[in-house]
Enzyme design. Sequence first.
Site, PDB file in Angstrom:
ATOM      1  N   SER A 119     -27.981  56.073  69.300  1.00 15.79           N
ATOM      2  CA  SER A 119     -28.949  57.158  69.111  1.00 15.79           C
ATOM      3  C   SER A 119     -29.191  57.927  70.389  1.00 15.79           C
ATOM      4  O   SER A 119     -29.725  59.026  70.357  1.00 15.79           O
ATOM      5  CB  SER A 119     -30.314  56.594  68.746  1.00 15.79           C
ATOM      6  N   ASN A 190     -32.246  63.298  69.197  1.00 15.81           N
ATOM      7  CA  ASN A 190     -33.381  62.457  69.595  1.00 15.81           C
ATOM      8  C   ASN A 190     -34.129  62.954  70.827  1.00 15.81           C
ATOM      9  O   ASN A 190     -35.233  62.528  71.090  1.00 15.81           O
ATOM     10  CB  ASN A 190     -32.926  61.008  69.770  1.00 15.81           C
TER      11      ASN A 190
HETATM   12  C1  LIG Z   1     -33.031  57.784  65.010  1.00 17.29           C
HETATM   13  C2  LIG Z   1     -31.747  58.535  65.031  1.00 17.29           C
HETATM   14  O1  LIG Z   1     -30.939  58.276  65.914  1.00 17.29           O
HETATM   15  C3  LIG Z   1     -31.403  59.629  64.116  1.00 17.29           C
HETATM   16  C4  LIG Z   1     -32.016  59.594  62.769  1.00 17.29           C
HETATM   17  O2  LIG Z   1     -31.429  59.136  61.836  1.00 17.29           O
HETATM   18  S1  LIG Z   1     -33.554  60.194  62.673  1.00 17.29           S
HETATM   19  C5  LIG Z   1     -33.944  60.100  60.964  1.00 17.29           C
HETATM   20  C6  LIG Z   1     -33.313  61.239  60.200  1.00 17.29           C
HETATM   21  N1  LIG Z   1     -33.710  61.142  58.842  1.00 17.29           N
HETATM   22  C7  LIG Z   1     -34.787  61.773  58.366  1.00 17.29           C
HETATM   23  O3  LIG Z   1     -35.422  62.524  59.057  1.00 17.29           O
HETATM   24  C8  LIG Z   1     -35.108  61.449  56.942  1.00 17.29           C
HETATM   25  C9  LIG Z   1     -36.404  62.082  56.503  1.00 17.29           C
HETATM   26  N2  LIG Z   1     -36.663  61.755  55.113  1.00 17.29           N
HETATM   27  C10 LIG Z   1     -36.004  62.355  54.091  1.00 17.29           C
HETATM   28  O4  LIG Z   1     -35.171  63.235  54.284  1.00 17.29           O
HETATM   29  C11 LIG Z   1     -36.362  61.910  52.714  1.00 17.29           C
HETATM   30  O5  LIG Z   1     -37.657  61.336  52.738  1.00 17.29           O
HETATM   31  C12 LIG Z   1     -35.356  60.857  52.108  1.00 17.29           C
HETATM   32  C13 LIG Z   1     -33.997  61.530  51.918  1.00 17.29           C
HETATM   33  C14 LIG Z   1     -35.208  59.643  52.984  1.00 17.29           C
HETATM   34  C15 LIG Z   1     -35.904  60.388  50.772  1.00 17.29           C
HETATM   35  O6  LIG Z   1     -36.064  61.500  49.972  1.00 17.29           O
HETATM   36  P1  LIG Z   1     -37.282  61.620  48.931  1.00 17.29           P
HETATM   37  O7  LIG Z   1     -37.065  62.873  48.167  1.00 17.29           O
HETATM   38  O8  LIG Z   1     -38.549  61.436  49.684  1.00 17.29           O
HETATM   39  O9  LIG Z   1     -37.176  60.333  48.043  1.00 17.29           O
HETATM   40  P2  LIG Z   1     -36.222  59.981  46.844  1.00 17.29           P
HETATM   41  O10 LIG Z   1     -36.396  60.943  45.715  1.00 17.29           O
HETATM   42  O11 LIG Z   1     -36.516  58.548  46.598  1.00 17.29           O
HETATM   43  O12 LIG Z   1     -34.765  60.116  47.437  1.00 17.29           O
HETATM   44  C16 LIG Z   1     -33.977  61.281  47.390  1.00 17.29           C
HETATM   45  C17 LIG Z   1     -32.531  60.842  47.221  1.00 17.29           C
HETATM   46  O13 LIG Z   1     -32.121  60.068  48.367  1.00 17.29           O
HETATM   47  C18 LIG Z   1     -31.647  58.777  47.943  1.00 17.29           C
HETATM   48  N3  LIG Z   1     -32.083  57.798  48.956  1.00 17.29           N
HETATM   49  C19 LIG Z   1     -33.321  57.670  49.471  1.00 17.29           C
HETATM   50  N4  LIG Z   1     -33.337  56.689  50.386  1.00 17.29           N
HETATM   51  C20 LIG Z   1     -32.078  56.189  50.445  1.00 17.29           C
HETATM   52  C21 LIG Z   1     -31.463  55.158  51.207  1.00 17.29           C
HETATM   53  N5  LIG Z   1     -32.138  54.454  52.120  1.00 17.29           N
HETATM   54  N6  LIG Z   1     -30.144  54.922  51.007  1.00 17.29           N
HETATM   55  C22 LIG Z   1     -29.431  55.612  50.108  1.00 17.29           C
HETATM   56  N7  LIG Z   1     -29.957  56.619  49.355  1.00 17.29           N
HETATM   57  C23 LIG Z   1     -31.273  56.882  49.521  1.00 17.29           C
HETATM   58  C24 LIG Z   1     -32.328  58.528  46.617  1.00 17.29           C
HETATM   59  O14 LIG Z   1     -31.578  57.643  45.827  1.00 17.29           O
HETATM   60  C25 LIG Z   1     -32.355  59.913  46.013  1.00 17.29           C
HETATM   61  O15 LIG Z   1     -31.085  60.220  45.489  1.00 17.29           O
HETATM   62  P3  LIG Z   1     -30.961  61.121  44.141  1.00 17.29           P
HETATM   63  O16 LIG Z   1     -31.834  62.305  44.311  1.00 17.29           O
HETATM   64  O17 LIG Z   1     -29.531  61.461  44.098  1.00 17.29           O
HETATM   65  O18 LIG Z   1     -31.428  60.231  43.075  1.00 17.29           O
HETATM   66  N1  LIG Z   2     -32.323  53.405  62.643  1.00 19.64           N
HETATM   67  C1  LIG Z   2     -31.941  54.660  62.695  1.00 19.64           C
HETATM   68  O1  LIG Z   2     -32.572  55.533  62.095  1.00 19.64           O
HETATM   69  C2  LIG Z   2     -30.740  55.036  63.475  1.00 19.64           C
HETATM   70  C3  LIG Z   2     -30.149  54.148  64.338  1.00 19.64           C
HETATM   71  N2  LIG Z   2     -29.030  54.508  65.043  1.00 19.64           N
HETATM   72  C4  LIG Z   2     -28.383  53.575  65.954  1.00 19.64           C
HETATM   73  O2  LIG Z   2     -27.581  52.698  65.190  1.00 19.64           O
HETATM   74  C5  LIG Z   2     -27.535  51.408  65.806  1.00 19.64           C
HETATM   75  C6  LIG Z   2     -27.997  50.364  64.796  1.00 19.64           C
HETATM   76  O3  LIG Z   2     -29.314  50.667  64.362  1.00 19.64           O
HETATM   77  P1  LIG Z   2     -29.902  50.053  63.001  1.00 19.64           P
HETATM   78  O4  LIG Z   2     -28.819  49.918  62.000  1.00 19.64           O
HETATM   79  O5  LIG Z   2     -31.114  50.842  62.695  1.00 19.64           O
HETATM   80  O6  LIG Z   2     -30.330  48.588  63.511  1.00 19.64           O
HETATM   81  P2  LIG Z   2     -30.486  47.233  62.667  1.00 19.64           P
HETATM   82  O7  LIG Z   2     -31.405  46.381  63.471  1.00 19.64           O
HETATM   83  O8  LIG Z   2     -30.812  47.547  61.242  1.00 19.64           O
HETATM   84  O9  LIG Z   2     -29.010  46.633  62.658  1.00 19.64           O
HETATM   85  C7  LIG Z   2     -28.302  46.204  63.787  1.00 19.64           C
HETATM   86  C8  LIG Z   2     -27.324  45.124  63.320  1.00 19.64           C
HETATM   87  O10 LIG Z   2     -26.398  44.838  64.356  1.00 19.64           O
HETATM   88  C9  LIG Z   2     -26.326  43.434  64.506  1.00 19.64           C
HETATM   89  N3  LIG Z   2     -25.865  43.094  65.840  1.00 19.64           N
HETATM   90  C10 LIG Z   2     -26.586  42.944  66.977  1.00 19.64           C
HETATM   91  N4  LIG Z   2     -25.770  42.622  68.000  1.00 19.64           N
HETATM   92  C11 LIG Z   2     -24.511  42.570  67.487  1.00 19.64           C
HETATM   93  C12 LIG Z   2     -23.228  42.245  68.033  1.00 19.64           C
HETATM   94  N5  LIG Z   2     -23.105  41.894  69.318  1.00 19.64           N
HETATM   95  N6  LIG Z   2     -22.143  42.281  67.217  1.00 19.64           N
HETATM   96  C13 LIG Z   2     -22.266  42.612  65.911  1.00 19.64           C
HETATM   97  N7  LIG Z   2     -23.468  42.900  65.334  1.00 19.64           N
HETATM   98  C14 LIG Z   2     -24.565  42.889  66.117  1.00 19.64           C
HETATM   99  C15 LIG Z   2     -27.751  42.972  64.212  1.00 19.64           C
HETATM  100  O11 LIG Z   2     -27.796  41.584  63.962  1.00 19.64           O
HETATM  101  P3  LIG Z   2     -29.209  40.790  64.257  1.00 19.64           P
HETATM  102  O12 LIG Z   2     -30.222  41.385  63.337  1.00 19.64           O
HETATM  103  O13 LIG Z   2     -28.846  39.368  63.952  1.00 19.64           O
HETATM  104  O14 LIG Z   2     -29.523  41.032  65.713  1.00 19.64           O
HETATM  105  C16 LIG Z   2     -28.055  43.812  62.975  1.00 19.64           C
HETATM  106  O15 LIG Z   2     -27.501  43.248  61.797  1.00 19.64           O
HETATM  107  C17 LIG Z   2     -28.407  51.508  67.074  1.00 19.64           C
HETATM  108  O16 LIG Z   2     -27.596  51.834  68.160  1.00 19.64           O
HETATM  109  C18 LIG Z   2     -29.334  52.671  66.726  1.00 19.64           C
HETATM  110  O17 LIG Z   2     -29.832  53.313  67.854  1.00 19.64           O
HETATM  111  C19 LIG Z   2     -28.439  55.747  64.891  1.00 19.64           C
HETATM  112  C20 LIG Z   2     -28.973  56.655  64.012  1.00 19.64           C
HETATM  113  C21 LIG Z   2     -30.195  56.383  63.264  1.00 19.64           C
END
Ligand SMILES: CC(=O)CC(=O)SCCNC(=O)CCNC(=O)[C@H](O)C(C)(C)COP(=O)(O)OP(=O)(O)OC[C@H]1O[C@@H](n2cnc3c(N)ncnc32)[C@H](O)[C@@H]1OP(=O)(O)O
Ligand SMILES: NC(=O)C1=CN([C@@H]2O[C@H](COP(=O)(O)OP(=O)(O)OC[C@H]3O[C@@H](n4cnc5c(N)ncnc54)[C@H](OP(=O)(O)O)[C@@H]3O)[C@@H](O)[C@H]2O)C=CC1
Length: 283
Positions: A119, A190
């Site tokens: 991320s 991010n």
């Molecule tokens: C941290 C990082 O490094 C980067 C990141 O990822 S930051 C996070 C980025 N993501 C966001 O910002 C997500 C923000 N949230 C959303 O866009 C929406 O709330 C959401 C898409 C998650 C859910 O949408 P919603 O309209 O509130 O709910 P809902 O109607 O239940 O879901 C919409 C669709 O998504 C699907 N869906 C929701 N959550 C899901 C999941 N975890 N996995 C798979 N499909 C999912 C649902 O099945 C539904 O599909 P259909 O319309 O085809 O039936």
């Molecule tokens: N969460 C988010 O919204 C997003 C996350 N990311 C990035 O994706 C990556 C994973 O995040 P996320 O899936 O949320 O985290 P989770 O905690 O859901 O999953 C991480 C997984 O990796 C496993 N793991 C840890 N160390 C190792 C290793 N050495 N070898 C193999 N598997 C390992 C963990 O096992 P255990 O639980 O046993 O430690 C766990 O099953 C991070 O780098 C995160 O920053 C990117 C985009 C969005």
Amino acid sequence: MAIQNVMVIGAGQMGSGIAQVCAQSGFNVKLNDMKQEAYDRGIATITKNLSRNVEKGRMTEEEKTAVLGRISSSLDLKDAHDADIVIEAAVENMEIKHSIFKTLDEVAPKHAILASNTSSLPITEIAAATKRPEQVIGMHFMNPVPVMKLVEIIRGLATTDEVYKQVEEMTVKLSKTPVECNDFPGFVSNRILMPMINEAIFTLQEGVATKEAIDDIMRLGMNHPMGPLQLADFIGLDTCLYIMEVLHDGFGDSKYRPSPLLRQYVKAGWLGKKTGRGFYEYS
Ligand SMILES: CC(=O)CC(=O)SCCNC(=O)CCNC(=O)[C@H](O)C(C)(C)COP(=O)(O)OP(=O)(O)OC[C@H]1O[C@@H](n2cnc3c(N)ncnc32)[C@H](O)[C@@H]1OP(=O)(O)O
Ligand SMILES: NC(=O)C1=CN([C@@H]2O[C@H](COP(=O)(O)OP(=O)(O)OC[C@H]3O[C@@H](n4cnc5c(N)ncnc54)[C@H](OP(=O)(O)O)[C@@H]3O)[C@@H](O)[C@H]2O)C=CC1
């Protein structure tokens, strides 16, 4: 060389989603984690998502079986021996990623691309653990992977144009939209998203409003699909804290200091949806 065999490291929320979309697009996928239970949890999530697609008429039962048939389990990084690309999605920790990339560099074929779904961690620094930095790249999927269209593709300092092109083409095959950016802390996504989430946590900490009010204001007022505190729970509070620390260290600017309340929740093990409790409770 055309990419056919994909290995995904980490079967958590991101790794399982990446494995699912790769298998749905016809790639052979090995899904690796350290423990069998983690793999089983990942496959259970994928199966649930595919079953929902069948129920909604978007996929037949036969297609679901074929997709699942393209995913196999791995508990050993040596299984990367026949990978064309490895996409790492383990925890957001540089030491762990370094150790994974060092091993992958030793076991993966010479032509294999080593991608990270990090991320925020610098791709150039991850690449330095390998002897093939020109084949290391950031492939940053968004959560939930099966739904979100973007893949932010990050070039490390040494990443070649050819590797970028291959990853861009693969992203399009996954029915996602690639957007390119350079290797700076937090990339684009991010660097902009996480300070907003951190500010929402400061706002809660300072008692400016309740968690529900903060989320309602951002949802209804700014048309965000989720409020920032709900989104933090959804991403994982541990991941949010790691990202803020990368921004804080990377820019050396106090505007990126993580909220003490965020640190406290992570120390308490309240990591959000994945542990059943964060700012909200989940059953
Ligand atoms: C941290 C990082 O490094 C980067 C990141 O990822 S930051 C996070 C980025 N993501 C966001 O910002 C997500 C923000 N949230 C959303 O866009 C929406 O709330 C959401 C898409 C998650 C859910 O949408 P919603 O309209 O509130 O709910 P809902 O109607 O239940 O879901 C919409 C669709 O998504 C699907 N869906 C929701 N959550 C899901 C999941 N975890 N996995 C798979 N499909 C999912 C649902 O099945 C539904 O599909 P259909 O319309 O085809 O039936
Ligand atoms: N969460 C988010 O919204 C997003 C996350 N990311 C990035 O994706 C990556 C994973 O995040 P996320 O899936 O949320 O985290 P989770 O905690 O859901 O999953 C991480 C997984 O990796 C496993 N793991 C840890 N160390 C190792 C290793 N050495 N070898 C193999 N598997 C390992 C963990 O096992 P255990 O639980 O046993 O430690 C766990 O099953 C991070 O780098 C995160 O920053 C990117 C985009 C969005």
